[in-house]
Design an enzyme around this catalytic site. Sequence first.
Site, PDB file in Angstrom:
ATOM      1  N   ASP A  68       0.845  -1.202   0.000  1.00  0.00           N
ATOM      2  CA  ASP A  68       0.000   0.000   0.000  1.00  0.00           C
ATOM      3  C   ASP A  68       0.879   1.251   0.000  1.00  0.00           C
ATOM      4  O   ASP A  68       2.046   1.202   0.409  1.00  0.00           O
ATOM      5  CB  ASP A  68      -0.871   0.043   1.262  1.00  0.00           C
ATOM      6  CG  ASP A  68      -1.859  -1.113   1.305  1.00  0.00           C
ATOM      7  OD1 ASP A  68      -2.135  -1.700   0.236  1.00  0.00           O
ATOM      8  OD2 ASP A  68      -2.333  -1.430   2.411  1.00  0.00           O
TER       9      ASP A  68
HETATM   10  N1  URA Z   1      -1.310  -5.863   4.086  1.00  0.00           N
HETATM   11  C1  URA Z   1      -1.800  -4.612   4.048  1.00  0.00           C
HETATM   12  O1  URA Z   1      -2.815  -4.319   4.636  1.00  0.00           O
HETATM   13  N2  URA Z   1      -1.108  -3.689   3.343  1.00  0.00           N
HETATM   14  C2  URA Z   1       0.048  -3.934   2.698  1.00  0.00           C
HETATM   15  O2  URA Z   1       0.646  -3.035   2.091  1.00  0.00           O
HETATM   16  C3  URA Z   1       0.556  -5.249   2.756  1.00  0.00           C
HETATM   17  C4  URA Z   1      -0.144  -6.187   3.457  1.00  0.00           C
END
Ligand code: URA
Length: 237
Positions: free
Chosen positions: A105
């Site tokens: 993310d």
């Molecule tokens: N899980 C999440 O919520 N975000 C990420 O970036 C990776 C794993």
Amino acid sequence: MELYRFLQQQGFGSRKECRQLVEYGLVEIDGHLAQDYRLPVDVAMISALLVDGEPWQPVALPLYLMLNKPAGYETSHKPQHHRSVYSLLPRQFSRLEIAAVGRLDVDTTGLLLLTTDGACVHALSSPRRHVAKRYEVTLKHPADAELIRQLKDGVLLKDEKERVMADEAEILSDERIALTISQGKYHQVKRMVAAAGNRVVGLHRTALGRLELGELEEGCWRLLTADELERLGLRGE
Ligand code: URA
């Protein structure tokens, strides 16, 4: 291999652009100006390459590299609202078809594996491979044994029919836990922690399979070593 082909392979542009780099006198090999774009080159013999005034260390293809992703970057070639993680790589790499093994993310930091090896992307991100991903998670509320129990026993995520469980979960400090998962569902860590009654305020990936982020500085990248490739089951030496 002929020089212009080699330059193309290293990401310096199309065949025509690479021929022109040589014709315009912009390529130096080991201190000598390259005169002929058809010059046969042995990559292993080049110790100093200068292209348009910039030093370049030839890279072996396929390319496998790790990036310590900073917050505020999208894992996308076509970012919508932020900069792209690919903008953190050298300009030459933008000509190569590099893809990430799984997305992080925008606000997640840490280990991102990038490669030109499409089969590797497919294999390591396939849910069937169960590649473990370890995260350090900073929480809004203090961590407790009940949170760890729920994450390990499994939580039901919104819009999912089956419980999802962590491979490992442990408390690191008051508001930090380490969590290892081997699925790759959308926003999985954040959704799991929310389903267990807490909230993620910081997420940092420290390992992917047997590949560890280690001491790599945030925003920096490096090529994987032969040993790391072997540990990922990609190739041995
Ligand atoms: N899980 C999440 O919520 N975000 C990420 O970036 C990776 C794993």
